[in-house]
Design an enzyme around this catalytic site. Structure first.
Site, PDB file in Angstrom:
ATOM      1  N   ASP A 261     -22.728  19.987   0.994  1.00 43.12           N
ATOM      2  CA  ASP A 261     -22.686  18.694   1.691  1.00 43.12           C
ATOM      3  C   ASP A 261     -23.345  18.761   3.054  1.00 43.12           C
ATOM      4  O   ASP A 261     -22.649  18.738   4.061  1.00 43.12           O
ATOM      5  CB  ASP A 261     -21.236  18.225   1.829  1.00 43.12           C
TER       6      ASP A 261
ATOM      7  N   GLU B 283     -19.808   5.358   9.106  1.00 36.94           N
ATOM      8  CA  GLU B 283     -19.299   6.651   8.661  1.00 36.94           C
ATOM      9  C   GLU B 283     -20.331   7.713   9.026  1.00 36.94           C
ATOM     10  O   GLU B 283     -21.498   7.614   8.659  1.00 36.94           O
ATOM     11  CB  GLU B 283     -19.045   6.609   7.148  1.00 36.94           C
ATOM     12  N   ARG B 284     -19.860   8.705   9.744  1.00 42.74           N
ATOM     13  CA  ARG B 284     -20.749   9.785  10.221  1.00 42.74           C
ATOM     14  C   ARG B 284     -21.854   9.221  11.112  1.00 42.74           C
ATOM     15  O   ARG B 284     -22.984   9.731  11.102  1.00 42.74           O
ATOM     16  CB  ARG B 284     -21.365  10.575   9.067  1.00 42.74           C
TER      17      ARG B 284
ATOM     18  N   LYS C  36     -28.255  15.265  -3.179  1.00 41.03           N
ATOM     19  CA  LYS C  36     -28.324  15.800  -1.816  1.00 41.03           C
ATOM     20  C   LYS C  36     -29.161  17.076  -1.803  1.00 41.03           C
ATOM     21  O   LYS C  36     -29.245  17.774  -2.815  1.00 41.03           O
ATOM     22  CB  LYS C  36     -26.912  16.100  -1.284  1.00 41.03           C
TER      23      LYS C  36
ATOM     24  N   ARG D 141     -17.144  24.258  -6.324  1.00 39.00           N
ATOM     25  CA  ARG D 141     -17.732  22.939  -6.022  1.00 39.00           C
ATOM     26  C   ARG D 141     -19.256  22.978  -6.124  1.00 39.00           C
ATOM     27  O   ARG D 141     -19.892  21.972  -6.477  1.00 39.00           O
ATOM     28  CB  ARG D 141     -17.298  22.522  -4.614  1.00 39.00           C
TER      29      ARG D 141
ATOM     30  N   ARG E  97     -25.873   8.361  -7.374  1.00 41.86           N
ATOM     31  CA  ARG E  97     -25.727   9.605  -6.621  1.00 41.86           C
ATOM     32  C   ARG E  97     -25.101  10.719  -7.471  1.00 41.86           C
ATOM     33  O   ARG E  97     -24.165  10.484  -8.229  1.00 41.86           O
ATOM     34  CB  ARG E  97     -24.880   9.395  -5.365  1.00 41.86           C
TER      35      ARG E  97
ATOM     36  N   GLU F 121     -14.901  11.436  -4.496  1.00 39.32           N
ATOM     37  CA  GLU F 121     -14.130  11.196  -3.269  1.00 39.32           C
ATOM     38  C   GLU F 121     -13.406   9.855  -3.299  1.00 39.32           C
ATOM     39  O   GLU F 121     -13.435   9.099  -2.331  1.00 39.32           O
ATOM     40  CB  GLU F 121     -15.063  11.271  -2.044  1.00 39.32           C
TER      41      GLU F 121
ATOM     42  N   ASN G 238     -19.604   4.448   0.389  1.00 38.00           N
ATOM     43  CA  ASN G 238     -18.201   4.096   0.128  1.00 38.00           C
ATOM     44  C   ASN G 238     -18.134   2.593   0.331  1.00 38.00           C
ATOM     45  O   ASN G 238     -17.781   2.103   1.392  1.00 38.00           O
ATOM     46  CB  ASN G 238     -17.259   4.828   1.081  1.00 38.00           C
TER      47      ASN G 238
ATOM     48  N   GLU H 165     -24.117  14.942  10.848  1.00 39.64           N
ATOM     49  CA  GLU H 165     -22.684  15.055  10.556  1.00 39.64           C
ATOM     50  C   GLU H 165     -22.152  16.452  10.839  1.00 39.64           C
ATOM     51  O   GLU H 165     -21.083  16.611  11.407  1.00 39.64           O
ATOM     52  CB  GLU H 165     -22.438  14.678   9.090  1.00 39.64           C
TER      53      GLU H 165
END
Lengths: 723, 723
Positions: free
Chosen positions: B382, B184-185, B377, B353, B341, B308, B227, B410
């Site tokens: 993001d 992913e990414r 983060k 957000r 996280r 998510e 994920n 990303e």
């Protein structure tokens, strides 16, 4: 990668880190200093300079390869000379190299055709020289690779006289690569083609891919999966394809594409893909013109139609020939060909799958346009560890049939099992079709000589991927190599090819050559024995083709189950394909059909492929002098056990070479053999236990009982096994 | 990879084939002969032999690295000596190397802790020597890599006195790698972890991965995507994880796993994953015990919960703390940690957000067990090209907060754009939170010094993959390197780190160092300018994050659209996060909030992040002396155009280095910059045209009009762009 000191090897024997040992990336194109001092000295004396004529991209590539190769192998810089001196290598096409004119080679060269080459020791103006010449630039490049091979394999170059040309015209790799970079039946990482970064970013490995192919004479590559995504024909992707074609062109490699027959609807906005529809025809003509605008030497289309869910002309009641010819017409003005696959079988047809391709295609012989080849898999089912040759070979004399081999080991342990395929390729090619009596080998069908075709072709489904050594298992490289060599000259023996590869890739040490050759030549039979002995076939897992699953049944397609093929029941096992069964044998010429139909002449290798026999069938009733006193059931068990037992033998043979092979490669193969040994037992146990559950007979007492039960094997699950 | 002759480089300048030039595989760990003859001679004199004490796997690795490194750099074999001679390098832990006892280093070493090291020039028994020592084996290995770096970067080693220890304890890579090997990414090929062949087959690159990480002090790796697939916790996969842990262990790298919070249902057969349920707790305890049985030094769990679509304790009305603590209890007996996280935001919550993570976590401060870190983060949205620091930093003083940076690009052009992230990392770490007044930097929150935590951590989302050079773009290697260096010592400047990397990876040539450093240091700002200048953010494509798509709206989640973030309308543009808007600024300490709230003090970089302003807002009204007479609309245009124009400048700077850099690397970067130049214009045009369609104002006359229209950009489609 640059330079690493000679101390590295020493260090790695001290500590097995092997950070910068041989990772296999260079394949067989290794130009390390020649280790034998006498040979080295001899070569250094005989090769004093280099004179290359020409400056086309192909000649430049040839020159660069020769310089890199010679300076590495001879461990000295190569002098580029402008005039004749002693020990010079003269390189160039004959017509472009005036100095060769005095040798009067016209007629010899004429016989060598467009791709052939000549390497010869000559005296010119009283000076010894070696000439590498040809009719074309690509012939010169092939000559260079073959000359370097002589040095890599430490052959004498004192009195060279080597003239070669390929027996088959189209020598292609088929990549089953998807646009998302997954590879169908690919086990060496992901697709080499980095579509996202193309056309702007050109990976260096694209060049090395081209070099490797050219070095064995492969002259074409189908970039994408036969289960084709129509997007490949959109401008976004054609521009990327053109960039790859530009890289490959100097190496004599043409680019081909797999096309989806329904593309006129999916990307063309039409409402039909009927090959007799004028709009459809015009769409393909325009598409061909668009492609050739970008890629003037584009090779053509490969088509999987009306098979395994792929669309085909049958949707509109048209034949394979009508479909293929429509595409052939579109490509014809530009010189392209259509390769139309005969790998078709239909779940709705109740006929033995073995017979279906023949039934669909035989009657079309003579109906295809002259730029169509029908591409036939080597056997009638699907790349099984062993199959008899496909009955279409010899049965379509007015159609050039193209051979489709599988280099990737879909049914042969993926990239973790050492299985040398040179023997498989040769077994198929040397099979006699008896189409025109004895000598009518499959090879002579393929190379066009039997039936006088003006085009001929052979394809291998590629085993390459993003793994650093290209093929996952380094011995997978040998199969890529062997495919190319067989495609170039199908008369080479599997043994000779293996020896070349070993010397170029592993070592010229006689013990290495001998031991590894023994391993390689036995390896495919070993695998047949622990997977599908005695003619068994198609008993692998569901969803992936990795492990054994002879118990697969009751799926939505009977011809995708295992029980369809082994037909084991309480009475016996095997697929009766004689006249009492499906009579698939009726599709072969009588000498073949008779041999396989008779239990006394049918070889063990095909016994259960063609016959259903009782478990207690006495093997000795067949050819008593050669056969054991075993029953069929016992013979099955002994084959499985012998197959599994062959891997520890390979391991000990390999281990005996420690210190004689690059340590990283040595460790790599050790690891792989460890996996193979485990998995051979997995195959053996799963199959023997399953068949025992049906035969209800004991495993012979002298064989060790499996330490797990059938249920254990049936419950194994591999959610992310490559497919 | 072996040895290649010195003629190769010469050849490749003649013909740009570059078959065996530098493919980047070696990363910054290149040990080629030192090119400066004076430096080489000096080193050869000062380094005469090697005396290594110890034989643990880590010490063996250190010794092998030193031998490989020295024999390569000094181009001579390294003498292993048993007793003290002139110019010997003495290597070993202090307690294990009696010869060092006389130096009385106890108290100095005490300050260096478990991972620190000491490199010093000393005289022992009248002989000059260099000692590389530490309290632990891993400290010694870190010392070795740092010593080799001195040579690689051609520093003086005449009077060494170098003592270092890391400022942050857990320095981790987070791999967002899936079990099917997609990442992913991930933009550098596919996952390094070859799950299919593990545990039996150990790729050599696993070792090199470990070496690379150890060389910059990274001491942990989370192998799988946040994920998370619960299968990673099944015995089949744990055995594979253990095999990787065995490879990494000698290099001081612990293995961690991302876990799915609902695993007790999915693979445990339970009916709940309520963290307060006793069966659930027992299941995790048993799972932890099972893991530690296989991997005694297992690091712990990383958890993405209730975000998510990932399951979390909230399903049962439990808090993040209750969820994290349940896992922490399971790991505690074995010494493992939980990294929980804080990247949470809820489509059902109407709040900005920007504010949601703070709102969910702030109140939990003090409720987490002592082996839990909350991983935050760097910014509140993001991983945008630029974000202000996350408001949670400094706001949870009783909880160790772990930094999550993204090394993979990303939102920064994937692996095709040259964007050096050292400046981004430093910008965030040096931000003042004002939690305890000035000097309360984010770095001091993270390293635990501000709030006196006993554990501290930093994570970087990895940019590695199967590409031969590991990171796709060779400058991606610099970001991996910079992450490790910043994690080790956040006081290093981005410039110093860039220089180290350039010298180790590209060249010590002063012109190369200077030119490339200039390129690198400007690169991130360049990209911000052509992507998201003036505080714009989250205006990328839908489905992939590759290109621009400020027009994205009306999706099922408003917070996944672009218009949610730029809020452009006929009146103006920007997200009002002051008290008149969402008041996200209220989450920062007053000095920060006030600075950003005031239009006169809010830096340009964050202008539209915090303010909605009219298109005709006069930039000069802010800080007149520094500002142009532009309107906001014009300023946006000028930023986009300046950003796009910066790439041709990078190209010409790079091109000026031809011949001074390995030809393959040179060509590689050239190709990449070509793509970047095209895509910078794509970003510029798409964004300027889109915003113009709303602002209805002309592009300033001195800027070249885009040659395509907005619709062209809106219609672009990239079906297989990596995600």
């Amino acid at each position: 990668m640059r330079k690493f000191t000679k101390y590295i090897t020493l260090l790695f024997t001290l500590f097995n880190l092997a950070a910068y040992a041989d990772d296999g990336y260079r394949l067989w194109l290794k130009y390390d200093r020649i280790t034998n001092p006498q040979v080295l000295q001899n070569y250094q004396q005989l090769i004093q300079g280099l004179m290359v004529t020409g400056d086309s991209p192909t000649i430049k590539a040839a020159k660069a390869e020769l310089e890199t190769g010679l300076s590495g192998l001879l461990d000295k810089p190569v002098l580029i000379v402008q005039k004749l001196t002693k020990g010079v290598i003269i390189v160039g096409t004959y017509s472009n190299t005036p100095i060769l004119a005095g040798l009067k080679l016209e007629s010899e060269l004429k016989d060598l055709g467009h791709e052939g080459f000549l390497i010869r020791s000559v005296a010119l103006e009283g000076k010894n020289a070696i000439i590498i010449t040809a009719n074309s630039d690509i012939g010169v490049l092939y000559g260079i690779f073959n000359f370097l091979k002589l040095l890599q394999t430490q052959q004498s170059i004192a009195n060279l006289d080597l003239a070669q040309s390929p027996k088959i015209q189209l020598r292609l790799l088929n990549h089953w690569d998807n646009l998302d970079r997954t590879v169908e039946r690919g086990y060496a990482g992901f697709s080499l083609w980095d579509w996202q970064k193309l056309p702007d970013y050109i990976h260096n490995y694209y060049y090395d891919y081209a070099r490797a192919n050219a070095s064995v004479g492969i002259n074409g590559t189908v970039l994408n999966n036969v289960n084709a995504n129509p997007l490949i024909l959109t401008p976004l992707y054609l521009e990327k394809v053109a960039a790859l074609a530009d890289v490959f062109r100097p190496y004599g490699i043409k680019v081909y594409l797999s096309v989806k027959f329904s593309a006129p609807i999916e990307i063309g906005g039409l409402e039909t893909y009927d090959p007799l529809d004028e709009q459809v025809q015009q769409w393909w003509q325009a598409k061909a013109a668009e492609i050739y605008q970008l890629i003037p030497d584009f090779g053509g289309f490969l088509v999987k139609a009306y098979s395994e869910g792929q669309p085909g002309p049958q949707k509109y009641g048209r034949s394979h020939a009508e479909g293929a010819n429509m595409l052939a017409d579109a490509l014809k003005p530009f010189g392209g060909v259509v390769m139309w696959r005969a790998f078709v079988y239909n779940a709705d047809v109740k006929e033995d799958r073995h017979k279906q391709a023949y039934n669909e295609f035989k009657g079309l012989d003579g109906q295809f346009k002259d730029n169509v080849l029908v591409q036939v898999k080597n056997g009638p089912i699907d790349f099984q560890p062993r199959e008899p040759f496909h009955p279409l070979f010899g049965e379509m004399p007015r159609t050039p049939l193209m051979m489709e081999f599988q280099i990737t080991q879909e049914y042969l342990g993926f990239s973790t099992h050492l299985v040398y395929l040179g023997t498989l390729f040769k077994e198929v090619l040397e099979s006699g079709t008896y189409a025109q009596g004895s000598g009518s080998t499959v090879a002579r069908v393929i190379d066009g000589s039997l039936e006088n075709h003006s085009i001929s072709g052979i394809a291998g489904v590629a085993n390459t991927g993003t793994d650093r050594n290209w093929t996952g298992h380094i011995f997978g490289q040998a199969n890529w190599y062997a495919f190319g060599r067989v495609a170039w000259d199908h008369e080479l023996t599997a043994e000779a090819i293996a020896e070349e590869w070993i010397r170029m890739t592993l070592s010229n040490d006689p013990e290495v050559v001998k031991t590894v050759k023994t391993i390689m030549l036995a390896s495919r039979e070993n695998t047949v024995n622990y997977m599908t002995p005695l003619g068994l076939h198609h008993i692998m897992g569901w969803g992936h083709h990795y492990g054994p699953a002879p118990w697969i049944k009751d799926k939505f397609r009977a011809d995708w189950t295992s029980v369809y093929y082994h037909k084991a029941d309480e009475n016996g096992i095997g697929f009766d394909r004689t006249t009492t069964g499906s009579n698939a044998l009726g599709q072969y010429y009588p000498p073949v059909a008779q041999k396989y139909a008779s239990l006394t002449t049918c070889p063990d290798e095909y016994l259960l492929w063609f016959h259903h026999l009782p478990w207690d069938y006495k093997m000795s009733t067949r050819i008593p002098s050669e056969k054991s006193g075993h029953t069929l059931w016992e013979e099955i068990c002994y084959h499985y056990y012998a197959g599994a037992a062959s891997v520890p033998k390979m391991q000990s043979d390999w281990n005996s070479l420690e210190g004689k092979i690059d340590p990283e490669i040595f460790r790599h193969v050790q690891c792989m053999l460890k996996i193979q040994a485990k998995e051979a037992i997995w195959w053996r146990n799963a199959c023997v236990l399953y068949f025992q559950s049906i035969s209800k007979r004991p495993i012979p007492a002298d064989l060790a009982k499996p330490d797990k039960d059938l249920q254990y094997y049936q419950n194994l699950s591999f959610p992310y096994a490559p497919k």
